[in-house]
Design a protein around this motif. Structure first.
Motif, PDB file in Angstrom:
ATOM      1  N   SER A 182       1.118  -1.151   0.176  1.00 20.56           N
ATOM      2  CA  SER A 182      -0.130   0.192   0.078  1.00 20.56           C
ATOM      3  C   SER A 182       1.376   1.035   0.261  1.00 20.56           C
ATOM      4  N   ILE A 183       0.535   2.529  -1.046  1.00 22.14           N
ATOM      5  CA  ILE A 183       1.340   3.220  -1.164  1.00 22.14           C
ATOM      6  C   ILE A 183       0.463   5.019  -0.919  1.00 22.14           C
ATOM      7  N   VAL A 184       1.216   6.068  -0.049  1.00 18.82           N
ATOM      8  CA  VAL A 184      -0.059   6.154   1.206  1.00 18.82           C
ATOM      9  C   VAL A 184       0.612   7.458   0.788  1.00 18.82           C
ATOM     10  N   ASP A 185       0.384   8.666   0.094  1.00 20.82           N
ATOM     11  CA  ASP A 185       0.646  10.070  -0.772  1.00 20.82           C
ATOM     12  C   ASP A 185       0.305  10.836   1.200  1.00 20.82           C
ATOM     13  N   VAL A 186       0.678  10.929   1.844  1.00 17.01           N
ATOM     14  CA  VAL A 186       0.400  11.557   3.328  1.00 17.01           C
ATOM     15  C   VAL A 186       1.004  13.599   3.359  1.00 17.01           C
ATOM     16  N   GLY A 187       1.624  13.778   2.433  1.00 15.88           N
ATOM     17  CA  GLY A 187       2.757  14.612   1.607  1.00 15.88           C
ATOM     18  C   GLY A 187       3.542  14.711   0.605  1.00 15.88           C
ATOM     19  N   VAL A 188       3.239  14.574  -0.110  1.00 16.92           N
ATOM     20  CA  VAL A 188       4.439  14.518  -0.820  1.00 16.92           C
ATOM     21  C   VAL A 188       3.734  16.313  -1.880  1.00 16.92           C
ATOM     22  N   ALA A 189       5.149  16.462  -2.195  1.00 18.35           N
ATOM     23  CA  ALA A 189       5.080  18.792  -2.381  1.00 18.35           C
ATOM     24  C   ALA A 189       4.328  18.486  -4.084  1.00 18.35           C
ATOM     25  N   THR A 190       3.894  17.900  -4.394  1.00 21.90           N
ATOM     26  CA  THR A 190       3.510  17.651  -5.903  1.00 21.90           C
ATOM     27  C   THR A 190       2.666  16.690  -5.925  1.00 21.90           C
ATOM     28  N   GLU A 191       1.505  16.902  -6.730  1.00 25.87           N
ATOM     29  CA  GLU A 191       0.359  16.530  -6.947  1.00 25.87           C
ATOM     30  C   GLU A 191       0.284  15.427  -7.827  1.00 25.87           C
ATOM     31  N   LEU A 192      -0.461  14.201  -6.704  1.00 24.58           N
ATOM     32  CA  LEU A 192      -0.325  12.907  -8.065  1.00 24.58           C
ATOM     33  C   LEU A 192      -1.327  12.237  -8.282  1.00 24.58           C
ATOM     34  N   HIS A 193      -1.300  11.256  -9.187  1.00 20.01           N
ATOM     35  CA  HIS A 193      -2.937  10.282  -9.235  1.00 20.01           C
ATOM     36  C   HIS A 193      -2.470   9.595 -10.133  1.00 20.01           C
ATOM     37  N   HIS A 194      -2.864   8.354  -9.175  1.00 18.45           N
ATOM     38  CA  HIS A 194      -2.657   6.849  -9.786  1.00 18.45           C
ATOM     39  C   HIS A 194      -3.545   6.286  -9.480  1.00 18.45           C
ATOM     40  N   PRO A 195      -4.318   5.460 -10.284  1.00 19.56           N
ATOM     41  CA  PRO A 195      -5.426   4.505  -9.809  1.00 19.56           C
ATOM     42  C   PRO A 195      -4.684   3.651  -8.513  1.00 19.56           C
ATOM     43  N   GLN A 196      -3.717   3.291  -8.024  1.00 13.58           N
ATOM     44  CA  GLN A 196      -3.406   2.293  -6.796  1.00 13.58           C
ATOM     45  C   GLN A 196      -2.873   3.314  -6.035  1.00 13.58           C
ATOM     46  N   LEU A 197      -2.759   4.462  -5.943  1.00 10.77           N
ATOM     47  CA  LEU A 197      -2.049   5.300  -4.950  1.00 10.77           C
ATOM     48  C   LEU A 197      -3.311   5.652  -3.718  1.00 10.77           C
ATOM     49  N   ILE A 198      -2.492   5.540  -2.514  1.00 10.07           N
ATOM     50  CA  ILE A 198      -3.689   6.468  -1.599  1.00 10.07           C
ATOM     51  C   ILE A 198      -3.470   7.355  -1.321  1.00 10.07           C
ATOM     52  N   GLU A 199      -4.526   8.161  -1.878  1.00  6.18           N
ATOM     53  CA  GLU A 199      -4.201   9.910  -1.700  1.00  6.18           C
ATOM     54  C   GLU A 199      -5.074  10.741  -0.172  1.00  6.18           C
ATOM     55  N   ARG A 200      -4.036  11.070   0.305  1.00  4.29           N
ATOM     56  CA  ARG A 200      -4.617  10.661   1.819  1.00  4.29           C
ATOM     57  C   ARG A 200      -3.586  12.489   2.093  1.00  4.29           C
ATOM     58  N   LYS A 201      -3.116  13.068   1.114  1.00  3.52           N
ATOM     59  CA  LYS A 201      -2.501  14.506   0.988  1.00  3.52           C
ATOM     60  C   LYS A 201      -3.021  15.095   2.211  1.00  3.52           C
ATOM     61  N   ILE A 202      -2.194  15.908   3.572  1.00  5.63           N
ATOM     62  CA  ILE A 202      -2.608  16.678   4.363  1.00  5.63           C
ATOM     63  C   ILE A 202      -2.008  17.945   3.849  1.00  5.63           C
ATOM     64  N   ALA A 203      -0.662  18.187   3.795  1.00 10.61           N
ATOM     65  CA  ALA A 203       0.103  19.416   2.857  1.00 10.61           C
ATOM     66  C   ALA A 203       0.454  19.168   2.328  1.00 10.61           C
ATOM     67  N   LEU A 204       1.204  20.321   1.491  1.00 11.21           N
ATOM     68  CA  LEU A 204       2.261  19.975   0.373  1.00 11.21           C
ATOM     69  C   LEU A 204       3.928  19.433   1.245  1.00 11.21           C
ATOM     70  N   GLY A 205       4.499  18.585   1.696  1.00  5.22           N
ATOM     71  CA  GLY A 205       5.299  18.480   2.265  1.00  5.22           C
ATOM     72  C   GLY A 205       5.108  19.276   3.837  1.00  5.22           C
ATOM     73  N   SER A 206       5.895  19.009   5.301  1.00  2.00           N
ATOM     74  CA  SER A 206       5.790  19.645   6.524  1.00  2.00           C
ATOM     75  C   SER A 206       7.328  21.131   5.800  1.00  2.00           C
ATOM     76  N   ALA A 207       6.813  21.760   6.687  1.00  5.07           N
ATOM     77  CA  ALA A 207       7.187  23.135   7.093  1.00  5.07           C
ATOM     78  C   ALA A 207       8.935  22.830   7.560  1.00  5.07           C
ATOM     79  N   ASN A 208       9.745  23.800   6.995  1.00  2.00           N
ATOM     80  CA  ASN A 208      11.009  24.019   7.471  1.00  2.00           C
ATOM     81  C   ASN A 208      11.092  23.936   8.645  1.00  2.00           C
ATOM     82  N   MET A 209      12.124  22.886   9.796  1.00  2.68           N
ATOM     83  CA  MET A 209      11.908  23.158  11.118  1.00  2.68           C
ATOM     84  C   MET A 209      12.673  23.754  11.459  1.00  2.68           C
TER      85      MET A 209
END
Length: 355
Positions: free
Chosen positions: A112-139
């Motif tokens: 299972s591949i899950v997009d929880v915060g990749v900084a690019t919009e991704l779409h694929h039939p097998q991708l679990i799309e649960r994007k919360i943000a386009l990546g984290s902030a700079n710590m």
């Protein structure tokens, strides 16, 4: 998701089943071999009995969960690879061309591949799309995650694990993808283990010593800027963590609540396990360390959790690769436990004690 809902999930995690452990131990003593001669395979089988609550446990469905997210700290030049590699590798996972895919096919494990915060919009039939943000902030500039993002990411982990548990999963390996995530793992583990960041900072994706020294300086600035509380694991995760690490923390917690064993992979997934166990120490009983990474922080985390790695192959890829390789070890432990004859079954004389 709220703090109260997280606490409720943590209270669902129960101790291992003592009766199942006792019966599994007795069976091991009756099998046609000298006691203890299968070494850690015996220990693994007995612990799996306690996890599943049955003296003869089985693994029929195996799953790999790979969480993907980007990290704002990559803007500080802490990685040998650009952030663009994260979405490229996610698409590689989805097309079946990565190391984790090859090893999962060998282990007959679902991925299972899950997009929880990749900084690019991704779409694929097998991708679990649960994007919360386009990546984290700079710590380096402030907290990596807001409180809302933190709890949403943990909830993603809960939801993904709940779904595969509903499908009958018996064993879960966890992995990740996110350029810059060894920086987050170093910051998390250094804070929780109360160690200097240089002791937990390795070469990541292949940086040189000069780049490692720069990475250490970046980490020191991030910790100084955020002052994460070593006694509050969620504060640490929000200030210096990442979305995929938070989501994996949720997976680990939910798996333990479902009594599903978890194979943790390398440094990043182990930092998520460290957070989960700091929140509920019982979770440690549900964890197996797939392998020992070459990252120095990984061994320190495993020592803190009291976990001995099943394999040591000088790996540092991530993706869950070391965890999936170790699935074969757990299966071997259960096959010997289940399929070997007892002394009585085989008509073999047991050892006699001198009197």
């Amino acid at each position: 998701m709220s703090m109260e809902q997280l606490r409720e999930q943590l209270t669902r995690i129960q101790p291992l089943d003592k009766d199942a452990i006792q019966q599994a131990t007795q069976r091991q003593q009756q099998l046609t071999k000298p006691a203890g001669s299968l070494g850690r395979l015996e220990e693994i089988a007995i612990r799996l009995a306690g996890i599943q609550g049955t003296p003869i446990p089985k693994i029929q469905r195996r799953d790999v969960i790979v969480m993907a997210a980007d990290h704002g700290v990559t803007r500080e030049g802490v990685s040998a690879y650009p952030a663009e590699v994260t979405p490229q590798m996610v698409l590689n996972f989805l097309s079946g061309g990565a190391a984790i895919n090859a090893l999962a096919r060998q282990a007959e494990a679902a991925v299972s591949i899950v997009d929880v915060g990749v900084a690019t919009e991704l779409h694929h039939p097998q991708l679990i799309e649960r994007k919360i943000a386009l990546g984290s902030a700079n710590m380096v500039e402030g907290p990596a995650l807001t409180s809302e993002q933190l709890f949403k990411a943990i909830q993603v982990g809960f939801d993904v694990l709940d779904e595969i548990a509903h499908q009958g999963s018996d064993l879960v390996a966890i992995g990740e993808m996110g350029i810059g995530n060894t920086t987050a793992a170093s910051a998390i583990s250094a804070t929780l283990l109360q160690q200097p960041v240089e002791a937990l900072t390795g070469y990541g994706t292949g940086i040189n010593e000069q780049q490692r020294q720069h990475k250490i300086q970046v980490l020191q600035r991030a910790v100084q800027q955020n002052q994460p509380d070593p006694h509050d694991p969620l504060d640490v995760l929000a200030k210096v963590g990442g979305l995929e690490i938070a989501a994996l923390t949720g997976v680990v917690i939910a798996a333990a609540a479902h009594r599903i064993p978890v194979l943790i992979d390398g440094f990043i997934s182990s930092s998520a396990a460290l957070i989960a166990c700091a929140l509920q120490p019982r979770i440690t009983d549900y964890l197996f360390a797939g392998h020992a990474s070459v990252e120095p922080g990984h061994r320190l985390i495993l020592a803190q959790l009291g976990l001995t790695p099943l394999l040591s192959l000088d790996m540092r890829l991530g993706e869950g690769t070391g965890a999936v390789l170790a699935m074969h070890i757990l299966e071997a432990a259960l096959r010997t436990h289940r399929e070997m004859a007892t002394f009585a079954d085989a008509g073999v004389s047991e050892r006699t004690e001198n009197t």
